[in-house]
Motif scaffolding. Structure first.
Motif, PDB file in Angstrom:
ATOM      1  N   THR A  15     108.246 -41.192   2.939  1.00 48.89           N
ATOM      2  CA  THR A  15     109.292 -42.386   2.791  1.00 48.89           C
ATOM      3  C   THR A  15     108.930 -43.304   1.772  1.00 48.89           C
ATOM      4  O   THR A  15     109.918 -43.750   1.267  1.00 48.89           O
ATOM      5  N   ALA A  16     107.589 -43.610   1.432  1.00 46.72           N
ATOM      6  CA  ALA A  16     107.333 -44.391   0.421  1.00 46.72           C
ATOM      7  C   ALA A  16     107.870 -44.002  -0.852  1.00 46.72           C
ATOM      8  O   ALA A  16     108.573 -44.756  -1.897  1.00 46.72           O
ATOM      9  N   PHE A  17     107.780 -42.460  -1.179  1.00 44.40           N
ATOM     10  CA  PHE A  17     108.355 -42.243  -2.599  1.00 44.40           C
ATOM     11  C   PHE A  17     109.545 -41.424  -2.558  1.00 44.40           C
ATOM     12  O   PHE A  17     109.786 -40.601  -3.410  1.00 44.40           O
ATOM     13  N   ASN A  18     110.381 -41.562  -1.417  1.00 44.85           N
ATOM     14  CA  ASN A  18     111.507 -40.607  -1.134  1.00 44.85           C
ATOM     15  C   ASN A  18     111.448 -39.318  -1.647  1.00 44.85           C
ATOM     16  O   ASN A  18     112.199 -38.730  -2.567  1.00 44.85           O
ATOM     17  N   MET A  19     110.468 -38.616  -1.137  1.00 43.30           N
ATOM     18  CA  MET A  19     110.015 -37.041  -1.471  1.00 43.30           C
ATOM     19  C   MET A  19     109.823 -36.077  -0.339  1.00 43.30           C
ATOM     20  O   MET A  19     109.394 -36.733   0.585  1.00 43.30           O
ATOM     21  N   LYS A  20     109.718 -35.087  -0.440  1.00 42.34           N
ATOM     22  CA  LYS A  20     109.356 -34.098   0.583  1.00 42.34           C
ATOM     23  C   LYS A  20     108.191 -33.526   0.267  1.00 42.34           C
ATOM     24  O   LYS A  20     107.969 -33.121  -0.886  1.00 42.34           O
ATOM     25  N   VAL A  21     107.155 -33.534   1.086  1.00 44.59           N
ATOM     26  CA  VAL A  21     105.831 -33.021   0.960  1.00 44.59           C
ATOM     27  C   VAL A  21     105.683 -31.870   1.859  1.00 44.59           C
ATOM     28  O   VAL A  21     105.920 -31.544   3.009  1.00 44.59           O
ATOM     29  N   ARG A  22     105.582 -30.729   1.257  1.00 42.59           N
ATOM     30  CA  ARG A  22     105.537 -29.368   1.735  1.00 42.59           C
ATOM     31  C   ARG A  22     104.133 -28.558   1.379  1.00 42.59           C
ATOM     32  O   ARG A  22     103.905 -27.402   1.669  1.00 42.59           O
ATOM     33  N   GLU A  23     103.280 -29.246   0.891  1.00 44.17           N
ATOM     34  CA  GLU A  23     101.994 -28.624   0.439  1.00 44.17           C
ATOM     35  C   GLU A  23     101.029 -28.673   1.304  1.00 44.17           C
ATOM     36  O   GLU A  23      99.993 -29.331   1.223  1.00 44.17           O
ATOM     37  N   GLU A  24     101.146 -27.930   2.295  1.00 46.92           N
ATOM     38  CA  GLU A  24     100.245 -28.033   3.652  1.00 46.92           C
ATOM     39  C   GLU A  24      98.747 -27.833   3.111  1.00 46.92           C
ATOM     40  O   GLU A  24      97.931 -28.644   3.865  1.00 46.92           O
ATOM     41  N   GLU A  25      98.420 -26.909   2.372  1.00 47.03           N
ATOM     42  CA  GLU A  25      97.118 -26.656   1.987  1.00 47.03           C
ATOM     43  C   GLU A  25      96.302 -27.848   1.469  1.00 47.03           C
ATOM     44  O   GLU A  25      95.474 -28.173   1.938  1.00 47.03           O
ATOM     45  N   LYS A  65      93.358 -30.687   2.803  1.00 46.38           N
ATOM     46  CA  LYS A  65      92.042 -30.701   1.765  1.00 46.38           C
ATOM     47  C   LYS A  65      91.871 -32.337   1.597  1.00 46.38           C
ATOM     48  O   LYS A  65      90.740 -32.716   1.077  1.00 46.38           O
ATOM     49  N   ILE A  66      92.926 -33.084   1.822  1.00 53.94           N
ATOM     50  CA  ILE A  66      92.622 -34.770   1.446  1.00 53.94           C
ATOM     51  C   ILE A  66      91.561 -35.226   2.586  1.00 53.94           C
ATOM     52  O   ILE A  66      91.533 -35.031   3.519  1.00 53.94           O
ATOM     53  N   ARG A  67      90.498 -35.927   1.592  1.00 53.93           N
ATOM     54  CA  ARG A  67      89.457 -36.545   2.400  1.00 53.93           C
ATOM     55  C   ARG A  67      89.528 -38.147   2.086  1.00 53.93           C
ATOM     56  O   ARG A  67      89.083 -38.726   2.936  1.00 53.93           O
ATOM     57  N   THR A  68      89.782 -38.216   0.946  1.00 54.49           N
ATOM     58  CA  THR A  68      89.620 -39.824   0.667  1.00 54.49           C
ATOM     59  C   THR A  68      91.012 -40.320   0.144  1.00 54.49           C
ATOM     60  O   THR A  68      91.956 -39.671  -0.153  1.00 54.49           O
ATOM     61  N   LEU A  69      91.238 -41.579  -0.050  1.00 58.33           N
ATOM     62  CA  LEU A  69      92.179 -42.258  -0.661  1.00 58.33           C
ATOM     63  C   LEU A  69      92.456 -41.844  -1.959  1.00 58.33           C
ATOM     64  O   LEU A  69      93.780 -41.566  -2.498  1.00 58.33           O
ATOM     65  N   GLY A  70      91.483 -41.676  -2.675  1.00 55.04           N
ATOM     66  CA  GLY A  70      91.393 -41.419  -4.076  1.00 55.04           C
ATOM     67  C   GLY A  70      92.336 -39.835  -4.204  1.00 55.04           C
ATOM     68  O   GLY A  70      93.019 -39.693  -4.975  1.00 55.04           O
ATOM     69  N   ASP A  71      91.964 -38.996  -3.097  1.00 51.09           N
ATOM     70  CA  ASP A  71      92.669 -37.795  -2.990  1.00 51.09           C
ATOM     71  C   ASP A  71      94.022 -38.161  -2.911  1.00 51.09           C
ATOM     72  O   ASP A  71      94.907 -37.066  -3.673  1.00 51.09           O
ATOM     73  N   ILE A  72      94.359 -38.829  -2.109  1.00 53.08           N
ATOM     74  CA  ILE A  72      95.933 -39.194  -2.022  1.00 53.08           C
ATOM     75  C   ILE A  72      96.315 -39.454  -3.298  1.00 53.08           C
ATOM     76  O   ILE A  72      97.646 -39.084  -3.681  1.00 53.08           O
ATOM     77  N   HIS A  73      96.031 -40.550  -4.075  1.00 52.40           N
ATOM     78  CA  HIS A  73      96.255 -40.935  -5.133  1.00 52.40           C
ATOM     79  C   HIS A  73      96.541 -40.099  -5.908  1.00 52.40           C
ATOM     80  O   HIS A  73      97.823 -39.885  -6.793  1.00 52.40           O
ATOM     81  N   GLU A  74      95.823 -38.986  -6.117  1.00 50.70           N
ATOM     82  CA  GLU A  74      95.750 -37.846  -7.143  1.00 50.70           C
ATOM     83  C   GLU A  74      96.791 -36.973  -6.991  1.00 50.70           C
ATOM     84  O   GLU A  74      97.590 -36.657  -7.597  1.00 50.70           O
ATOM     85  N   PHE A  75      97.105 -36.867  -5.525  1.00 49.62           N
ATOM     86  CA  PHE A  75      98.001 -35.950  -4.960  1.00 49.62           C
ATOM     87  C   PHE A  75      99.254 -36.451  -5.336  1.00 49.62           C
ATOM     88  O   PHE A  75     100.455 -35.697  -5.952  1.00 49.62           O
ATOM     89  N   VAL A  76      99.574 -37.412  -5.094  1.00 53.69           N
ATOM     90  CA  VAL A  76     100.945 -38.206  -5.228  1.00 53.69           C
ATOM     91  C   VAL A  76     101.344 -38.265  -6.796  1.00 53.69           C
ATOM     92  O   VAL A  76     102.309 -37.982  -7.253  1.00 53.69           O
ATOM     93  N   ILE A  77     100.285 -38.819  -7.470  1.00 54.31           N
ATOM     94  CA  ILE A  77     100.514 -38.823  -8.806  1.00 54.31           C
ATOM     95  C   ILE A  77     100.808 -37.568  -9.604  1.00 54.31           C
ATOM     96  O   ILE A  77     101.899 -37.398 -10.403  1.00 54.31           O
TER      97      ILE A  77
END
Ligand SMILES: Cc1cc2nc3c(=O)[nH]c(=O)nc-3n(C[C@H](O)[C@H](O)[C@H](O)COP(=O)(O)OP(=O)(O)OC[C@H]3O[C@@H](n4cnc5c(N)ncnc54)[C@H](O)[C@@H]3O)c2cc1C
Lengths: 87, 494
Positions: free
Chosen positions: A51-61, A65-77
């Motif tokens: 919703t925040a970035f108006n995109m579809k997230v389909r990368e289940e794997e 693997k995400i553990r920290t907020l930093g992982d989320i930042h990296e993933f989205v960037i």
């Protein structure tokens, strides 16, 4: 969107939707211990990002693997870069 | 006394939960707002003819098939008598433009040959489609007890592909695509939105075998009642749950009823529509994101229904249902057309004990938004609504007699229900026939919630239909008691 803007948007969306203190959020913040999320919340996490970035997230794997907020930042960037590259 | 479990909603899924938990020795209360359990199964009678509403036919009920096994496991299998639909045509499909008819025979091999004989140039597409349907059905962990129960993919159904995407890859033949999409009426989601995996599980079970129950859904409801009594489940009917109460620590402590009584319990299972659940839990119990997610789940298509009695027996309707579309685009616009212009489904209704149909129920997909303006409390609807309903009935009757001239002149009485009636009857806020959609891009809730002791079940969780609702009950009980245990017990019944 600069990387800084992306990070800010991720943090503010998660703080609001998961009722967490924005001021306490750093890249090292862990989702499970610090923020109190559990495996049930993973779907909601995906929805917040979609919703925040108006995109579809389909990368289940990658999501699993995400553990920290930093992982989320990296993933989205990385994902935003990829989407811009595709355009 | 404090119950181990309070189950809210005595539909097929709630009854399944109650029976599964009671059979494991738990104390269970089953709470239903309607005067009787399983209101959707019971149907109603007019002029001596019984109309089934929420159950006409199903797949998976042949000997050794999943639903037959589930019902035996629940202890109701030997309390009902099932019968096979017409082997040569359980569903008769008719299209006007282009003029076309097709009878769906029972059995994958028969269906493959019948389709290939009708569309010789499409044999390869047909074979590939049926193989994909069969494979997807085999991958469902409870439908196939041998299938691996690895943590089910979170995103599988959400990612798709949709039914339409699979069909588009296989063929350019629009008529064939419409024909293979016609069963979307059984789950209320258009072919562009429905995940192929869900379509395959439902349609595939019908391709395999198609059965009804003697005496209709009412017989199943009675069998459930007898078994609930046998296992000592406390059944509270005409009792609406108004709140799920939490202890100071935030765990479920009881279910409050409309009359003020509290049903104390260690855990609660809500089988109600997810949007109705939001009214039952305290504001802060769910996170904002989860609340929004439940609130924004899309609703399945609604319908205008009609219930007709005939002055002569109509043998042609027995053992098969009718699907009619005016043109091939009609299946793409589930509910998007004016009443009388879109798709139509007819199913037989019987006089008590008589094997030849004496009437029929007609279902025409429609949108709740058509009637939303008249939304108000039951019995207080303003005049414009009566006119809408009358016009809808006229248009629907005209369409039925145009599509099936053999019925023309034989209809003795006919009554209509609108999406507002469906909303009351199915306990769905926006009149969806099957609650919320299962669709590509939509995340439906899972049985566990953040609130300790609060679990969800119902068609929103697994899939629509009687088999889907039983499946939902089993999956929720698997979350509570252990999936391996439930599957082992099920295998023990094989
Ligand atoms: C017209 C029609 C035709 C159908 N035909 C078929 C068919 O031929 N074959 C087939 O397999 N399926 C068919 N279905 C679908 C099938 O009937 C449903 O998918 C299934 O019954 C859903 O079961 P459920 O337990 O999930 O939901 P429900 O049966 O809706 O159960 C939920 C229960 O909760 C109760 N409730 C809601 N709120 C409260 C509250 N606050 N307190 C207490 N109780 C509450 C409701 O009254 C309801 O009884 C049909 C459905 C319709 C509408």
């Amino acid at each position: 969107m600069t990387e800084q803007e992306i990070v800010a948007k991720i943090n503010s969306s998660l703080a609001e939707e998961f009722e967490y203190d924005l001021a306490a959020m750093t890249p090292e913040t862990t989702l499970f211990e610090d923020m109190g999320l559990d495996s049930l919340d993973v779907v909601d996490l995906v929805i917040v990002l979609e919703t925040a970035f108006n995109m579809k997230v389909r990368e289940e794997e990658a999501i699993r693997k995400i553990r920290t907020l930093g992982d989320i930042h990296e993933f989205v960037i990385a994902k935003k870069r990829q989407l811009e590259g595709d355009r | 006394m404090t119950y181990d479990y309070a189950v809210i909603g005595a539909g097929v899924s709630g009854i399944t939960c109650a029976l599964t938990l009671a059979r494991s020795g738990h104390q269970v209360a089953l709470i239903e707002q309607a005067p009787r359990t399983a209101p959707l199964l019971r149907g109603f009678s007019r002029h001596g003819v019984h109309f089934d509403t929420g159950f006409h036919y199903t797949g998976g009920l042949g000997p050794g098939e999943p639903l037959e096994l589930f019902l035996r496991y629940l202890g109701v299998g030997d309390r009902i008598e099932t019968f096979c639909f017409d082997e040569r045509g359980f569903d008769l499909f008719r299209c006007d433009a282009p003029a076309f008819e097709f009878s769906f025979p029972i059995g994958f091999a028969n269906l493959r040959e019948q389709l290939a004989a009708t569309f010789p140039a499409e044999r390869q597409a047909i074979e590939s489609y049926l193989e994909q349907v069969a494979a997807a059905g085999q991958a469902m962990p409870y439908l196939n007890l041998e299938a691996e129960l690895s943590q089910e993919s979170l995103l599988q159904r959400v990612i798709g592909p949709s039914l339409r995407e699979v069909l588009d890859r296989l063929t350019g033949n629009e008529l064939l695509k419409s024909l293979l999409s016609v069963h979307s009426l059984l789950y209320g989601v258009s072919s562009r939105e429905v995940p192929f995996a869900l379509h395959a599980a439902i349609a595939g079970s019908y391709y395999q075998s198609v059965r009804g129950i003697r005496g209709g859904g009412l017989s199943l409801a009675r069998a459930f009642d007898a078994r609930l009594a046998e296992l000592g489940v406390t059944v509270l009917c005409s009792r609406q749950a108004t709140a799920i109460e939490l202890s100071p620590g935030g765990a479920v402590s009881g279910v409050r009823l409309a009359d003020g009584e509290l049903v104390p319990c260690a855990a609660a299972i809500a089988t109600v529509h997810p949007q109705l659940l939001l009214d039952l839990v305290p504001e802060g119990a769910f996170r904002p994101v989860y609340r929004k997610r439940l609130a924004s789940l899309e609703e399945t298509v609604s319908a205008v229904l009609c219930f007709a009695t005939c002055d002569a027996p109509i043998p042609g309707l027995s053992g098969s249902n009718r699907f009619y579309i005016p043109d091939t685009a009609a299946m793409d616009e589930l509910g998007g057309r004016a009443v009388g212009r879109g798709a139509l489904y007819l199913s037989a209704a019987y006089r008590d004990g008589d094997p030849v149909p004496a009437g029929f129920i007609g279902i025409c997909p429609a949108l709740y938004s058509d009637v939303a303006a008249w939304q108000s409390r039951r019995g207080e609807r303003p005049t414009g609504y009566a006119e809408y309903k009358e016009e809808a009935l006229e248009r629907l009757t005209a369409q039925i007699t145009r599509a099936y001239p053999e019925l023309s002149g034989h209809i003795r009485s006919i009554e209509a229900s609108t999406p507002l009636t469906v909303s009351d009857y199915c306990a769905t806020p926006l009149g969806g026939l099957y609650g919320v959609k299962h669709m590509v891009g939509q995340y439906n809730p899972q049985p566990a919630t953040r609130v300790p002791g609060l679990f969800l079940s119902g068609q929103a969780v697994a899939s629509p239909g009687v088999m889907g609702a039983v499946l939902a009950g089993l999956v929720t009980c698997g979350t509570l008691l252990g999936h391996d245990r439930i599957r082992k017990e099920l295998k023990g019944c094989c």
